[in-house]
Design a protein around this motif. Structure first.
Motif: not given
Length: 92
Positions: A51-54, A72-77, A87-90
């Motif tokens: 989440r911090l990375y995003v 959205n890496y938290p959702k992806l992993f 899965y994607f944030i606009k």
């Protein structure tokens, strides 16, 4: 200032960022008495790191006026489908 949309989970993670970045991974208020407690804490910080990375990516991309989608890496992993997020944030 950059008008970035933040979820409640984003806001919660931002509040913990200093502990995360300054090595206070296990706060004094948390007792780790079992292996399960350790694993839960490890999983929470694993998810927080994504989440911090995003969030940092959002800041950088907004600063350079990027417009488009971000993974959205938290959702992806996530291992169990519990996050009610796309899965994607606009970014606009």
């Amino acid at each position: 200032a950059l008008k970035i949309n933040l979820s409640n989970q984003d806001r919660f993670t931002i509040k913990k960022r200093n502990d995360f970045f300054h090595g206070r991974i296990i706060p004094k208020s948390i007792q780790i008495d079992t292996e399960e407690a350790y694993v839960n804490l490890e999983n929470n910080y694993y998810n927080d790191s994504f989440r911090l990375y995003v969030l940092v990516s959002k800041l950088i991309l907004k600063k350079i006026k990027f417009s488009g989608y971000l993974v959205n890496y938290p959702k992806l992993f996530e291992e169990v489908n519990v996050l009610r997020e796309p899965y994607f944030i606009k970014l606009n």
